[in-house]
Structure formats: structure tokens, C-alpha cells
Motif scaffolding. Structure first.
Motif, mmCIF file in Angstrom:
data_model
loop_
_atom_site.group_PDB
_atom_site.id
_atom_site.type_symbol
_atom_site.label_atom_id
_atom_site.label_comp_id
_atom_site.label_asym_id
_atom_site.label_seq_id
_atom_site.Cartn_x
_atom_site.Cartn_y
_atom_site.Cartn_z
ATOM 1 N N ALA A 37 0.813 -1.219 0.000
ATOM 2 C CA ALA A 37 0.000 0.000 0.000
ATOM 3 C C ALA A 37 0.843 1.264 0.000
ATOM 4 C CB ALA A 37 -0.942 0.013 1.208
ATOM 5 N N GLY A 38 2.093 1.163 0.394
ATOM 6 C CA GLY A 38 2.978 2.324 0.371
ATOM 7 C C GLY A 38 3.309 2.698 -1.063
ATOM 8 N N SER A 39 3.899 3.844 -1.239
ATOM 9 C CA SER A 39 4.177 4.327 -2.590
ATOM 10 C C SER A 39 5.068 3.375 -3.385
ATOM 11 C CB SER A 39 4.826 5.707 -2.511
ATOM 12 O OG SER A 39 5.080 6.215 -3.790
ATOM 13 N N LEU A 40 6.171 2.934 -2.812
ATOM 14 C CA LEU A 40 7.094 2.031 -3.496
ATOM 15 C C LEU A 40 6.422 0.694 -3.812
ATOM 16 C CD1 LEU A 40 10.022 1.693 -4.469
ATOM 17 C CD2 LEU A 40 10.632 1.015 -2.138
ATOM 18 N N GLY A 41 5.727 0.142 -2.838
ATOM 19 C CA GLY A 41 5.025 -1.132 -3.047
ATOM 20 C C GLY A 41 3.901 -1.025 -4.060
ATOM 21 N N THR A 100 9.557 -3.956 1.041
ATOM 22 C CA THR A 100 9.626 -2.542 1.383
ATOM 23 C C THR A 100 9.223 -2.346 2.840
ATOM 24 O OG1 THR A 100 7.348 -1.923 0.824
ATOM 25 C CG2 THR A 100 8.948 -1.968 -0.991
ATOM 26 N N ALA A 101 9.214 -3.455 3.625
ATOM 27 C CA ALA A 101 8.711 -3.402 4.995
ATOM 28 C C ALA A 101 9.765 -3.650 6.069
ATOM 29 C CB ALA A 101 7.556 -4.385 5.156
ATOM 30 N N GLY A 102 10.766 -4.494 5.817
ATOM 31 C CA GLY A 102 11.794 -4.707 6.827
ATOM 32 C C GLY A 102 12.136 -6.157 7.093
ATOM 33 N N ALA A 103 12.794 -6.381 8.210
ATOM 34 C CA ALA A 103 13.407 -7.668 8.545
ATOM 35 C C ALA A 103 12.438 -8.844 8.494
ATOM 36 C CB ALA A 103 14.065 -7.588 9.914
ATOM 37 N N GLU A 104 11.291 -8.715 9.133
ATOM 38 C CA GLU A 104 10.325 -9.823 9.152
ATOM 39 C C GLU A 104 9.919 -10.202 7.733
ATOM 40 O OE1 GLU A 104 5.685 -10.512 10.406
ATOM 41 O OE2 GLU A 104 6.875 -9.170 11.666
ATOM 42 N N ALA A 105 9.695 -9.212 6.908
ATOM 43 C CA ALA A 105 9.259 -9.456 5.531
ATOM 44 C C ALA A 105 10.339 -10.133 4.701
ATOM 45 C CB ALA A 105 8.839 -8.140 4.875
ATOM 46 N N VAL A 106 11.571 -9.663 4.819
ATOM 47 C CA VAL A 106 12.634 -10.257 4.007
ATOM 48 C C VAL A 106 12.938 -11.679 4.478
ATOM 49 C CG1 VAL A 106 14.732 -9.438 5.187
ATOM 50 C CG2 VAL A 106 14.712 -9.697 2.727
ATOM 51 N N ARG A 107 12.842 -11.936 5.769
ATOM 52 C CA ARG A 107 13.039 -13.309 6.268
ATOM 53 C C ARG A 107 11.927 -14.236 5.750
ATOM 54 N NH1 ARG A 107 17.196 -13.630 9.778
ATOM 55 N NH2 ARG A 107 17.782 -11.766 10.946
ATOM 56 N N ALA A 108 10.698 -13.753 5.714
ATOM 57 C CA ALA A 108 9.599 -14.543 5.152
ATOM 58 C C ALA A 108 9.859 -14.814 3.670
ATOM 59 C CB ALA A 108 8.271 -13.813 5.339
ATOM 60 N N SER A 109 10.364 -13.834 2.965
ATOM 61 C CA SER A 109 10.658 -14.001 1.538
ATOM 62 C C SER A 109 11.675 -15.113 1.314
ATOM 63 C CB SER A 109 11.185 -12.692 0.944
ATOM 64 O OG SER A 109 10.204 -11.693 1.016
ATOM 65 N N GLN A 175 7.157 12.769 10.378
ATOM 66 C CA GLN A 175 6.424 12.066 11.434
ATOM 67 C C GLN A 175 5.360 11.155 10.837
ATOM 68 O OE1 GLN A 175 5.114 15.318 13.982
ATOM 69 N NE2 GLN A 175 6.535 14.628 15.576
ATOM 70 N N LEU A 176 4.667 11.628 9.817
ATOM 71 C CA LEU A 176 3.641 10.818 9.173
ATOM 72 C C LEU A 176 4.260 9.610 8.468
ATOM 73 C CD1 LEU A 176 0.646 10.465 8.559
ATOM 74 C CD2 LEU A 176 0.950 11.966 6.583
ATOM 75 N N ILE A 177 5.380 9.809 7.802
ATOM 76 C CA ILE A 177 6.073 8.702 7.136
ATOM 77 C C ILE A 177 6.445 7.624 8.149
ATOM 78 C CG2 ILE A 177 8.244 8.045 5.986
ATOM 79 C CD1 ILE A 177 8.117 10.806 4.572
ATOM 80 N N GLU A 178 6.886 8.032 9.327
ATOM 81 C CA GLU A 178 7.352 7.091 10.335
ATOM 82 C C GLU A 178 6.243 6.223 10.919
ATOM 83 O OE1 GLU A 178 9.817 9.296 13.066
ATOM 84 O OE2 GLU A 178 11.185 9.861 11.450
ATOM 85 N N THR A 179 4.982 6.545 10.665
ATOM 86 C CA THR A 179 3.900 5.671 11.137
ATOM 87 C C THR A 179 3.879 4.360 10.363
ATOM 88 O OG1 THR A 179 2.214 6.562 9.629
ATOM 89 C CG2 THR A 179 2.466 7.653 11.793
ATOM 90 N N ARG A 180 4.445 4.348 9.139
ATOM 91 C CA ARG A 180 4.684 3.176 8.296
ATOM 92 C C ARG A 180 3.447 2.366 7.913
ATOM 93 N NH1 ARG A 180 9.689 1.376 7.290
ATOM 94 N NH2 ARG A 180 8.883 -0.724 7.218
ATOM 95 N N HIS A 181 2.285 2.905 8.010
ATOM 96 C CA HIS A 181 1.103 2.144 7.594
ATOM 97 C C HIS A 181 0.221 2.963 6.671
ATOM 98 C CE1 HIS A 181 1.864 -1.324 10.076
ATOM 99 N NE2 HIS A 181 2.155 -0.520 11.060
ATOM 100 N N GLY A 182 0.831 3.834 5.918
ATOM 101 C CA GLY A 182 0.070 4.718 5.057
ATOM 102 C C GLY A 182 -0.131 4.169 3.666
#
Length: 191
Positions: A37-41, A100-109, A175-182
Motif C-alpha cells: 500500500a505504500g508508494s514504493l510497493g 519494502t517493509a523490513g526484517a520480518e518481511a525479508v526473512r519470510a521471503s 512524522q507521518l512517514i514514520e507511522t509506516r502504515h500509510g
């Protein structure tokens, strides 16, 4: 294209393009995109669809599932049990993954994709060496940007602007970017 859309396209649009080309997304692939849902994704989902991926699975918060679906991906909630949920949706396996999400996501990949050359992270750089992944980088180009603009003009690439901020409110934007669920891109405006 509005100025805000143009400002929101170049970085994330080209980043998604570079990543998806590097992991070889093409016809018939099953692709997993973390943070869809993020811009890159969101750009990655749309490019995978345009380039013929058969199944696109996108992780996102439940509140963004309808948006991810509208882009052309099957939405799935990230978090505990992600690998099993993806395996239910893709019983024949996942061909490529973009994180584009982080450690948990890349480990799942890494658990889901057989060929680690077809996994890209733009977030968990600290895990690349540990997990045996390739470093994927690229430079922006006018030709690539022109291709993205062409896709947009044909209605095949949507640019969702989450919110705009005047330059003097850059701290609020961060600050809005850092919420990470946009959903979509946050853009700074000048003047």
C-alpha cells in the motif's frame, strides 16, 4: 499529471522499476510485494501486473486491503503466520519477492522464494549479506522515467498522493512517514 504526482513518481516509481527488473518479474510469475500500500510497493504491484505476473500478493494493514486489491494484488495481512498465509494463496510457490517493509518481511521471503537472486529488499540492508541476497541498486534515468510517464498517461500506472505538506512542515511529513502504515506518497510542496 499534477506537479504533486510528478514529484511523487520519479523516486519511488524508478525504485520499484529497478527492483522488479532486477528480480526478473515477468509473465506467469507469482510475486510477493511487502508493503504493497505504500508508494514504493504500490508502484511495484502495478508494474508486476503490467509486465504479466500471474499472481501478485501484497502485504498491507487490513485498512489498506481494498486499496491493494484495486491495484491488482491479492491483499494479505503481515505479521505472525505470514509464510503460511502466503503458502495457502500460492500453493505452487512464490517466484519473486520485493520487500519494502523490513526484517520480518525479508526473512519470510527467504522462506518462500527458492532463488535468492529473485528477492530484493529496499529496507533490510543489514540482512542482505547474512541471508545471501544481492545488493540491488540503480540510478535514475530519463528513459525509465519516460516509460513510467507513458504508463501513467495510458492509465496503467496510478500515483496515489497520501498527503502534501508545504516545505516548512517537513518535520510533520517525516512524522507521518514514520507511522509506516500509510497509503501512497507523501509529497513536499514549494511555494
Amino acid at each position: 499529471m499534477t506537479w504533486e504526482e510528478a514529484g511523487g513518481l520519479t523516486g519511488n516509481g524508478q525504485g520499484a522499476y529497478i527492483a522488479m527488473k532486477a528480480i526478473g518479474v515477468g509473465p506467469g510469475d507469482t510475486v510477493l510485494i511487502h508493503g504493497a500500500a505504500g508508494s514504493l510497493g504500490a508502484f511495484a504491484v502495478q508494474l508486476a501486473k503490467e509486465w504479466g505476473a500471474k499472481t501478485i500478493i501484497g502485504t498491507a494493514s487490513e485498512s489498506n486491503h481494498d486499496y491493494v486489491r484495486s491495484l491488482g494484488a491479492i491483499p494479505i495481512t503481515y505479521g505472525e503466520g505470514l509464510v503460511e498465509r502466503v503458502q495457502e494463496l500460492a500453493p505452487n510457490g512464490v517466484d519473486a519477492a520485493f520487500d519494502t517493509a523490513g526484517a520480518e518481511a525479508v526473512r519470510a521471503s527467504v522462506e518462500l522464494v527458492k532463488d535468492r537472486n529473485r528477492i530484493c529488499t529496499f529496507v533490510a540492508y543489514d540482512l542482505i549479506e547474512e541471508l545471501g541476497l544481492r545488493v540491488i541498486r540503480g540510478e535514475r534515468s530519463a528513459a525509465r522515467l519516460a516509460e513510467l510517464v507513458d504508463l501513467h498517461s495510458k492509465g496503467k500506472l496510478r500515483i496515489h498522493i497520501r498527503q502534501t505538506f508545504p516545505l516548512e512542515q517537513v518535520a510533520d511529513a517525516h512524522q507521518l512517514i514514520e507511522t509506516r502504515h500509510g497509503r501512497g506518497k507523501i509529497v513536499l510542496t514549494i511555494g
